[in-house]
Scaffold this motif. Sequence first.
Motif, PDB file in Angstrom:
ATOM      1  N   TYR A  28      69.692  75.232  -1.367  1.00  0.00           N
ATOM      2  CA  TYR A  28      68.613  75.404  -2.352  1.00  0.00           C
ATOM      3  C   TYR A  28      68.561  76.850  -2.841  1.00  0.00           C
ATOM      4  O   TYR A  28      68.504  77.110  -4.053  1.00  0.00           O
TER       5      TYR A  28
ATOM      6  N   ASN B 298      66.867  66.349  -2.803  1.00  0.00           N
ATOM      7  CA  ASN B 298      66.971  66.622  -4.239  1.00  0.00           C
ATOM      8  C   ASN B 298      65.761  66.102  -4.989  1.00  0.00           C
ATOM      9  O   ASN B 298      65.255  66.746  -5.904  1.00  0.00           O
TER      10      ASN B 298
ATOM     11  N   ASP C  95      63.597  74.608 -16.253  1.00  0.00           N
ATOM     12  CA  ASP C  95      63.754  74.812 -14.802  1.00  0.00           C
ATOM     13  C   ASP C  95      63.209  76.138 -14.301  1.00  0.00           C
ATOM     14  O   ASP C  95      63.721  76.688 -13.311  1.00  0.00           O
TER      15      ASP C  95
ATOM     16  N   ASN D   2      72.661  74.709 -12.947  1.00  0.00           N
ATOM     17  CA  ASN D   2      71.990  75.995 -12.744  1.00  0.00           C
ATOM     18  C   ASN D   2      71.934  76.806 -14.045  1.00  0.00           C
ATOM     19  O   ASN D   2      72.245  77.995 -14.070  1.00  0.00           O
TER      20      ASN D   2
ATOM     21  N   LYS E 257      66.060  68.959  -7.659  1.00  0.00           N
ATOM     22  CA  LYS E 257      67.382  69.564  -7.786  1.00  0.00           C
ATOM     23  C   LYS E 257      68.442  68.472  -7.939  1.00  0.00           C
ATOM     24  O   LYS E 257      68.157  67.281  -7.822  1.00  0.00           O
TER      25      LYS E 257
ATOM     26  N   ASP F  54      71.452  77.862  -5.054  1.00  0.00           N
ATOM     27  CA  ASP F  54      71.292  77.335  -6.408  1.00  0.00           C
ATOM     28  C   ASP F  54      70.277  78.163  -7.196  1.00  0.00           C
ATOM     29  O   ASP F  54      70.482  78.454  -8.382  1.00  0.00           O
TER      30      ASP F  54
END
Length: 798
Positions: free
Chosen positions: A40, A372, A288, A191, A377, A43
């Motif tokens: 996590y 996720n 995001d 990302n 994610k 990322d």
Amino acid sequence: MVKNYFILSLRNLVRNRVYSLINIAGLTIGLAAAMLIVLYTKDEVSYDRFHTHQDRLYRIVSDDVTPNGDVAGKSTITGYLQGPKFQLNIPEVLSYVRFHSTQLDVKQGTKVKSQEIYLTDSSFFNVFSFPLLKGNPKTALQHPKSIVLTEEMALKQFGTTDALGKIMQIKDKETFEPYTVTGIAQKSPQNSSIKFDILMPMMVTAEEIQDKENWFNMFLNTFVLVAPGTNISTLEAKMNKIYLGDAKNAIQSIREKYNVKNTTYYRLQPFTDMHLSKELPVVNGLQDGSNPMFSYILSGIALFILLIACINFVNLTLARSLKRAKEIGVRKVVGGGRKQLIMQFMGESFVLCFIAFGLAIVLVQLTLPTFNQLANKALSLSYLLDIQLILTYILLFLLTGTLAGFYPALVLSSYNPVQTLYNRFQISGKNYLQKSLVVLQFSLASFLIIATLTIFDQFSYLTHKDLGYDDHNLITIPKNSLTRTEGKLLKEQLLLNPAIEDVALKNRGSWGTSARINKDQDIQFSYETVDATYLPLLHIPVIKGRNFSGELSTDSTKSVLVNESFVKEAGWKNPIGQEVNFWYNNNERYTVVGVVKDHHFSALNEKIRPQLFTMKPKNQYGMAFIKIRPHTETASLQHIEKVFKKLFPINPYIYTFREQENLKNYETEAKWKQIMLFGAILTIFISCIGLFGLATLSAEKRTKEIGIRKVLGASVASIVQLLSMDFIKLVGISFVFAFPVAWFAANKWLENYPYRTDIGWSIFLLTAVLAMTIALLTVSYQAIKSALANPVKSLRTE
């Protein structure tokens, strides 16, 4: 020698199956949690770093500075002029890209669907490293009627990715226009703050470039690519010099027209800082946006779990040390040195950690889909192929093995061989370290329990608090540019069905503006355009004065309603009859005829703002609110769809239930509620394993004492109490450390919410009862087992 250590380690693990399984289970869970959080965090920090020129990419942002030099606000949006003006006049600015999102209607066959489309400059693919699979990146967005699709969108729209030259029908103002596909792009990386399905060229006319007031028409993102070695502070000074010079007359005009006193100053935000920025978040088409606090919290949970797993290893190893005392004595008598014993015990630790490490990878793979979903994610184990990540996991493995095995190896290797061989060996001291570790374990567990209960309480507060209006059985349908005539016809047609109770109209989205009150005071507020049925339909009370009336023509031209927050900020004691002057619109003046009770139309994450309600004819509606009778959802939706498509055949039909939409505002809290719950459960579970180990150690140390007590007439209950109280005391001590820290952390977290629950004593009481009960159940098994043992066998243990 190493092979011998390895074989001995496996034999000992197999011989003590139960303790080995407990240790492996604890370390597996701890390592899996750490792996997930490393994935996590990796990322999070890797966002937007795949661009070739990522170190020279910046977003233009601005500060709103008061006359005395204070920063009154920060903004991440710009207008048409910032990018081209700065590139034209500053050599260090090599290129710029403007970018923003919009909703347009797209026709596919006979169907019309509203689609999010991103408008940008033709330099988009030259500045950013988004691969264009088909088409020319330099010319793909140069023609006004060109369009670029991702592979997924091309497949969805045309049934094939070979879509170059194909035509899409997109609504431009009132008619559908043909756009030619000039490029097929690869899907944006996970990302990336910029994600798109459809790109269209941003066309700005020469007249718009010449209009200096477009410095202030701010609605889009502007990114710049600067030359290598550029001094950013010097560049920012040049930017502000150009702005203040080029926009001098426009600035003066804006100040006179709108009574603006503050000054805008531009600066540059590194492109790679956007994702985790709290002050300058990603907006207007960027996606995001995150908060570094999430990574800190998750990392803390993972560290807690892994630390507790290592503590368990230490406690369980020491708990079994009496069983291995003769083995250690024999090894020392036949010449085994302390160094060799340390190597053996460390080897056992690393073998066990290696097994746990392998199982942790399997566990991560199994739990990754759920993780996720919780973390929003799209992580995968392919991330493990990263060299830095592999090195991180190797370091994690070595650190875990060392932490778990080093202290037990030192203790076990120090045993006196004579005492151990003559059964005169006892572990010296009062086991302060083991007891301290249990206190630490339950302090962490109690902390997480309180955190979890606080999040549960806040989530319940957010989802059950009275919003000040009725959102039950309420359906909303968007329709841009809905005129008064269209709105009236829509109402009439919908109300023909008895399942529809009433219909009200309102503007779409959030409008904001300012006006003048009390002769010379400016006030900013949310600007709501509604009809006369809006407030009654939502059951929003008018606490002073009256509501709008559809029969009074002057209500739409001379009257407004305001909410309580507006009255409070205005400082009015008698609001009815007060005047609101939209002085920049030819001195439009309105009279306040009613005060609306404050209500939470936005999420409870936002404070209630001043609101002003109008029925001004020139303002168009954009949303229909439809109240249906209970249990008529299917029939109501069928009728609503039929009417809407009949009246507006080329507009997309979209409906939402307002109650469900309100719950979506708290999806983040819902996910954190689950994450914290899982973290607390895992922490408690592993803590109980450690407590079980210490209970075993205590029972083994006091075997003869228990036998003597039973011979002298002690009852099973009294022995259970004797063995249990020591551990209950340790859990009680853990509260002394956990409660103050948890109270402070919970209050700091709740400060993020303008409307929040209170941290009551009940949360701490529930935590104490829960922790005590779990601890008692864990210890009672070993205590009862020892109390029921045959005292004759206990006394023969000498």
